[in-house]
Design a protein around this motif. Sequence first.
Motif, PDB file in Angstrom:
ATOM      1  N   GLY A 192      20.747  -0.033  62.005  1.00 50.81           N
ATOM      2  CA  GLY A 192      20.662  -0.089  60.545  1.00 50.81           C
ATOM      3  C   GLY A 192      19.838  -1.270  60.077  1.00 50.81           C
ATOM      4  N   ALA A 193      20.072  -2.439  60.692  1.00 48.03           N
ATOM      5  CA  ALA A 193      19.346  -3.641  60.286  1.00 48.03           C
ATOM      6  C   ALA A 193      17.865  -3.497  60.580  1.00 48.03           C
ATOM      7  CB  ALA A 193      19.926  -4.849  61.015  1.00 48.03           C
ATOM      8  N   ILE A 194      17.538  -2.884  61.743  1.00 50.85           N
ATOM      9  CA  ILE A 194      16.121  -2.716  62.084  1.00 50.85           C
ATOM     10  C   ILE A 194      15.469  -1.741  61.109  1.00 50.85           C
ATOM     11  CG2 ILE A 194      14.554  -1.774  63.808  1.00 50.85           C
ATOM     12  CD1 ILE A 194      16.400  -2.960  65.944  1.00 50.85           C
ATOM     13  N   ASP A 195      16.169  -0.655  60.802  1.00 52.23           N
ATOM     14  CA  ASP A 195      15.604   0.343  59.899  1.00 52.23           C
ATOM     15  C   ASP A 195      15.329  -0.236  58.522  1.00 52.23           C
ATOM     16  OD1 ASP A 195      15.619   2.178  61.851  1.00 52.23           O
ATOM     17  OD2 ASP A 195      17.447   3.225  61.221  1.00 52.23           O
ATOM     18  N   THR A 196      16.155  -1.197  58.088  1.00 55.22           N
ATOM     19  CA  THR A 196      15.951  -1.782  56.764  1.00 55.22           C
ATOM     20  C   THR A 196      15.137  -3.076  56.833  1.00 55.22           C
ATOM     21  OG1 THR A 196      18.080  -2.891  56.988  1.00 55.22           O
ATOM     22  CG2 THR A 196      18.063  -0.819  55.778  1.00 55.22           C
ATOM     23  N   PHE A 197      14.556  -3.338  57.991  1.00 52.85           N
ATOM     24  CA  PHE A 197      13.727  -4.544  58.209  1.00 52.85           C
ATOM     25  C   PHE A 197      14.471  -5.821  57.870  1.00 52.85           C
ATOM     26  CE2 PHE A 197      10.880  -1.036  57.002  1.00 52.85           C
ATOM     27  CZ  PHE A 197      10.244  -0.873  58.217  1.00 52.85           C
ATOM     28  N   ALA A 198      15.807  -5.814  58.096  1.00 54.69           N
ATOM     29  CA  ALA A 198      16.587  -7.021  57.816  1.00 54.69           C
ATOM     30  C   ALA A 198      16.559  -7.905  59.060  1.00 54.69           C
ATOM     31  CB  ALA A 198      18.023  -6.641  57.438  1.00 54.69           C
ATOM     32  N   TRP A 199      15.382  -8.484  59.342  1.00 53.32           N
ATOM     33  CA  TRP A 199      15.200  -9.182  60.625  1.00 53.32           C
ATOM     34  C   TRP A 199      16.137 -10.360  60.832  1.00 53.32           C
ATOM     35  CZ3 TRP A 199      13.297  -6.067  63.790  1.00 53.32           C
ATOM     36  CH2 TRP A 199      12.350  -5.121  63.388  1.00 53.32           C
ATOM     37  N   GLY A 238      25.591  -1.306  68.234  1.00 54.74           N
ATOM     38  CA  GLY A 238      24.262  -0.693  68.139  1.00 54.74           C
ATOM     39  C   GLY A 238      24.013  -0.017  66.799  1.00 54.74           C
ATOM     40  N   VAL A 239      25.083   0.507  66.188  1.00 53.19           N
ATOM     41  CA  VAL A 239      24.918   1.184  64.897  1.00 53.19           C
ATOM     42  C   VAL A 239      24.402   0.188  63.865  1.00 53.19           C
ATOM     43  CG1 VAL A 239      26.101   2.437  63.074  1.00 53.19           C
ATOM     44  CG2 VAL A 239      26.775   2.779  65.457  1.00 53.19           C
ATOM     45  N   ILE A 240      25.039  -0.983  63.801  1.00 55.11           N
ATOM     46  CA  ILE A 240      24.616  -2.007  62.843  1.00 55.11           C
ATOM     47  C   ILE A 240      23.211  -2.485  63.174  1.00 55.11           C
ATOM     48  CG2 ILE A 240      25.178  -4.229  61.854  1.00 55.11           C
ATOM     49  CD1 ILE A 240      27.948  -3.896  62.431  1.00 55.11           C
ATOM     50  N   VAL A 267      17.341  -1.090  76.397  1.00 59.88           N
ATOM     51  CA  VAL A 267      17.091  -0.300  75.188  1.00 59.88           C
ATOM     52  C   VAL A 267      16.986  -1.200  73.955  1.00 59.88           C
ATOM     53  CG1 VAL A 267      18.063   1.457  73.688  1.00 59.88           C
ATOM     54  CG2 VAL A 267      18.133   1.758  76.144  1.00 59.88           C
ATOM     55  N   ILE A 268      17.783  -2.261  73.901  1.00 58.81           N
ATOM     56  CA  ILE A 268      17.701  -3.183  72.761  1.00 58.81           C
ATOM     57  C   ILE A 268      16.359  -3.912  72.782  1.00 58.81           C
ATOM     58  CG2 ILE A 268      18.644  -5.325  71.824  1.00 58.81           C
ATOM     59  CD1 ILE A 268      21.361  -4.366  72.469  1.00 58.81           C
ATOM     60  N   VAL A 269      15.966  -4.366  73.960  1.00 58.87           N
ATOM     61  CA  VAL A 269      14.667  -5.020  74.077  1.00 58.87           C
ATOM     62  C   VAL A 269      13.566  -4.052  73.650  1.00 58.87           C
ATOM     63  CG1 VAL A 269      13.115  -6.206  75.658  1.00 58.87           C
ATOM     64  CG2 VAL A 269      15.572  -6.418  75.950  1.00 58.87           C
ATOM     65  N   ALA A 270      13.699  -2.814  74.065  1.00 59.69           N
ATOM     66  CA  ALA A 270      12.685  -1.805  73.732  1.00 59.69           C
ATOM     67  C   ALA A 270      12.559  -1.639  72.230  1.00 59.69           C
ATOM     68  CB  ALA A 270      13.045  -0.477  74.391  1.00 59.69           C
ATOM     69  N   ILE A 271      13.699  -1.561  71.547  1.00 57.94           N
ATOM     70  CA  ILE A 271      13.663  -1.400  70.089  1.00 57.94           C
ATOM     71  C   ILE A 271      12.887  -2.540  69.443  1.00 57.94           C
ATOM     72  CG2 ILE A 271      15.155  -1.879  68.146  1.00 57.94           C
ATOM     73  CD1 ILE A 271      16.698   0.271  68.557  1.00 57.94           C
ATOM     74  N   LEU A 272      13.143  -3.759  69.937  1.00 56.02           N
ATOM     75  CA  LEU A 272      12.457  -4.917  69.348  1.00 56.02           C
ATOM     76  C   LEU A 272      10.964  -4.840  69.615  1.00 56.02           C
ATOM     77  CD1 LEU A 272      15.030  -7.680  70.254  1.00 56.02           C
ATOM     78  CD2 LEU A 272      14.673  -6.560  68.057  1.00 56.02           C
ATOM     79  N   PHE A 273      10.584  -4.478  70.829  1.00 55.08           N
ATOM     80  CA  PHE A 273       9.160  -4.397  71.136  1.00 55.08           C
ATOM     81  C   PHE A 273       8.494  -3.260  70.383  1.00 55.08           C
ATOM     82  CE2 PHE A 273       9.867  -6.951  75.100  1.00 55.08           C
ATOM     83  CZ  PHE A 273       9.031  -7.991  74.706  1.00 55.08           C
ATOM     84  N   VAL A 274       9.218  -2.172  70.195  1.00 54.65           N
ATOM     85  CA  VAL A 274       8.645  -1.087  69.396  1.00 54.65           C
ATOM     86  C   VAL A 274       8.388  -1.588  67.980  1.00 54.65           C
ATOM     87  CG1 VAL A 274       9.147   1.140  68.324  1.00 54.65           C
ATOM     88  CG2 VAL A 274       9.591   0.805  70.756  1.00 54.65           C
ATOM     89  N   ALA A 275       9.343  -2.353  67.474  1.00 54.70           N
ATOM     90  CA  ALA A 275       9.159  -2.903  66.132  1.00 54.70           C
ATOM     91  C   ALA A 275       7.970  -3.853  66.100  1.00 54.70           C
ATOM     92  CB  ALA A 275      10.427  -3.637  65.699  1.00 54.70           C
ATOM     93  N   ALA A 276       7.760  -4.603  67.170  1.00 56.53           N
ATOM     94  CA  ALA A 276       6.691  -5.602  67.174  1.00 56.53           C
ATOM     95  C   ALA A 276       5.330  -4.980  67.443  1.00 56.53           C
ATOM     96  CB  ALA A 276       6.994  -6.680  68.205  1.00 56.53           C
ATOM     97  N   VAL A 277       5.205  -4.176  68.494  1.00 57.46           N
ATOM     98  CA  VAL A 277       3.878  -3.694  68.891  1.00 57.46           C
ATOM     99  C   VAL A 277       3.692  -2.203  68.666  1.00 57.46           C
ATOM    100  CG1 VAL A 277       3.707  -5.520  70.611  1.00 57.46           C
ATOM    101  CG2 VAL A 277       4.498  -3.252  71.301  1.00 57.46           C
ATOM    102  N   GLY A 278       4.649  -1.549  68.056  1.00 54.40           N
ATOM    103  CA  GLY A 278       4.469  -0.144  67.729  1.00 54.40           C
ATOM    104  C   GLY A 278       4.951   0.786  68.826  1.00 54.40           C
ATOM    105  N   PHE A 279       5.041   2.078  68.474  1.00 57.67           N
ATOM    106  CA  PHE A 279       5.483   3.080  69.435  1.00 57.67           C
ATOM    107  C   PHE A 279       4.507   3.168  70.592  1.00 57.67           C
ATOM    108  CE2 PHE A 279       7.627   4.345  65.586  1.00 57.67           C
ATOM    109  CZ  PHE A 279       8.871   4.718  66.056  1.00 57.67           C
ATOM    110  N   GLY A 280       4.989   3.641  71.742  1.00 57.82           N
ATOM    111  CA  GLY A 280       4.098   3.910  72.851  1.00 57.82           C
ATOM    112  C   GLY A 280       4.435   3.135  74.096  1.00 57.82           C
ATOM    113  N   PRO A 281       3.698   3.404  75.153  1.00 54.17           N
ATOM    114  CA  PRO A 281       4.037   2.848  76.471  1.00 54.17           C
ATOM    115  C   PRO A 281       3.933   1.324  76.538  1.00 54.17           C
ATOM    116  CG  PRO A 281       1.952   4.033  76.550  1.00 54.17           C
ATOM    117  CD  PRO A 281       2.555   4.332  75.223  1.00 54.17           C
ATOM    118  N   LEU A 282       3.135   0.711  75.661  1.00 54.88           N
ATOM    119  CA  LEU A 282       3.025  -0.747  75.730  1.00 54.88           C
ATOM    120  C   LEU A 282       4.402  -1.385  75.543  1.00 54.88           C
ATOM    121  CD1 LEU A 282       1.419  -3.320  75.933  1.00 54.88           C
ATOM    122  CD2 LEU A 282       0.965  -3.188  73.484  1.00 54.88           C
ATOM    123  N   ALA A 283       5.135  -0.897  74.552  1.00 55.57           N
ATOM    124  CA  ALA A 283       6.490  -1.426  74.325  1.00 55.57           C
ATOM    125  C   ALA A 283       7.360  -1.210  75.558  1.00 55.57           C
ATOM    126  CB  ALA A 283       7.110  -0.744  73.110  1.00 55.57           C
TER     127      ALA A 283
END
Lengths: 272, 272, 269
Positions: C233-240, C228-230, A133-149
Amino acid sequence: MTRSDIPGTHPGPRTWRKPPFIASPLLRYGLWLMVVIYLIWAFATLPFNWDRIADGLPRAARIFGGGFPPSFERGGLLLTGFKESFQIAILATLLGVMLSIPFAVMAAKNVVPKPIYYFGRSVIIVSRSFHPVIVAILFVAAVGFGPLAGILTLTVYSIGFVGKLLAEEIEEIDWGQVEAMKATGAGYFSILVYAVFPQILPRQVGLSMYQLDSNLRASAVVGIVGAGGIGGTLMNAFGRYDYDFAFAILLIIIAVILVSEGISGWVRKKIW
Amino acid sequence: MLEISKLVKRYGNDEPVLQELDLVVKGSSVVSIVGASGAGKSTMLRCINRLVEPTSGSIRLNGNELVKLRGAALRRARRKIGMVFQGFNLIDRLTVMENVLAGRLGYVSLYQAISRRYPREDIERAFTLMERVGIAHYANKRADELSGGERQRVGVVRALMQEPEILLADEPTASLDPRTSEQIMKLLQSLASELSLPVLINIHNVAQAKTYTERIVGLRHGKMIFDGAPSDFNKDALDAIYGGIEAHDEEITEQPGASPKQGEKGVSNDQI
Amino acid sequence: MVDQASALADRVWQRYERKERLIRYAVLLVTMMVVYWAVRDIDIFWPWVWDAPNQISSLGARMWPPDPRGLGSIVNALIETVHIATLATMLTIFIALPVSYIAAQNTTPNRACLWLGRFILVSSRSVNTIIWALLFVAIFGPGVLAGILAIMFRSIGFIGKLMGEAIEEIDRRPVEAMEATGASKLKVIAYAVVPQVMPAFFAIVILRWDINIRESTVLGLVGAGGIGVILQGAIDTFAWPTVATILIAIIVLVLIGEAITSVLRRKVI
């Protein structure tokens, strides 16, 4: 505490206590004390919101009341979600299993030089340390929502898991075959292909089936953070308080997982 | 006094293993039960303490009917019946003392059992018995660290801890080497007379049965076909019991007055 | 006669070989068709795929260098994460043991209990931790309680199933011996079952604690407490750069957890 005297030389009534699991009393009671202190510390520092928790029972009643009977009305949405989850799982397994081979070779101590070994090992450690799930969040941030992530996430997940077990397998191969190939004057890659891969192939097939099964499970989850598949549908249903639809999704997820576990177990039994 | 009458045991719809068996054991005699594998020796013994449910018939120990007992009454009856097993049936991961004290489980409370706080008399009795059989110095050793003969001594002491009114021994020497098995038989014989305890021993070794017991009962296909003193147990009785189908060389050669059958060697180990 | 039999076996074996090869080709064909379908049908905007490496490396660049400020709160959140995993694992034991007892064929009191036990195990195992978390957040609101319950509900199935298998694999003979002494059911369990499953029990609990540490790092993403909460939060605020610090902290935590479990495993077993 314990009896050590010779039979027959003993005056008076004898006693016996079970020898304690941990011989040193200091350590024994120390451990108990530590557990107690830990529990107090943990409960004291954890932020429980008791008012909100007290509210839980009526809410639970509302959720389960709203959830039964589960509603299969929006079957189309359900189907699309599951279709996407399957696709994500299949493609990620294919990619992950293929990519896991080079990483496994890199992470096997006996076939690569030290620096490459450390690189391969750390790739596997990093991809195993992160929950999908953490990896997924990062990929969603990088390549956007959707199945690619989702596909990227589960590929990383597969590399970590399959790569680790495969690397262990390579480290345990029968070295005689490798030496035989070396004796024929074969090059590094021919040795890999002819002496190493055939030995790990059966294991690899079994692992792939296992990974397909766990990718399917995981694909239901990565959707919760926006990486496509049924998880997104579930998250939306929860978000909109559509508990009857959410429970329908949950039931289908459980059913699919049980079926997939059964099939995967059956296939692995057939192969091994 | 043990009275068995018309004992029948049938597994499913098969031929009964015990067919209306009658047996009376009076006083404190040591009785050996011989018979081929599958003759029903073990089933008979296990019917007495109801590890096997008899299909019909009656078993009375000192006047008490055992067959109809249920629940707590059955457990109270069982604690008066000691049993020694072929495979010793010790709890490997517990100490010798705990294994021995386990013989008191029918008497102590659950709290005493779990906390190992046994009454002083029990511990005294345990030490006395362990000294009697020569294993007292192992009290705090784990049971799986002992040799076969020592383990069987633990098994015997555990059975005696129950203060039994009868002792059942199911092939107590079959897992031991010849010398150790002689020792165990001697031990059982002398304990029986010291404690004036009736003992029923299932045994394969006819020579040992003749040497160490006062009465031999021969079973075949669930029926008693011999009952008499060891001196009456001759070649004919042996043939009737084993019927040429099963007899070990040692048993035949130690048969006084009977010439060993030469041609039997080839089939001697062919059990039913 | 023996030769004939082996020749016959040879022929049969040959036929199986051919059948096996056919199955192999069929499996390969089906796999390729499924993959083709998945690639064609999946809802992906392909230009994005070709652009993905760029996007990923640009995200990586934005994360560098990690921002060590806020390390204090990150460490606190990590401790909270460990608390969630540990408390949940401890509490799970009290539920999982009775469930494994009724779900093991040789100890279950009756068939109804057996099926109840199996139902509990299957439903616990089939629902992922984070989905359990979703449910408990909806019930008890965001916070650590939802997290603890989520980890517990998933672990019950894991520990219960493996313990049930351990109970089913015990040696029957000590059980028989204890029954022969006239011991009651509970005493038989205490003497003949418990000592035999003890090593498996420690191994399973330690293993699950290790898994739970990993699982509890994501609970916060649905609001159920922990690191995970933090992270959210960091992702939502783009604090990469902060995200990078948190990720490194998670790796360190997981590695420490693994080291502790391997030490424990050697000490206890």
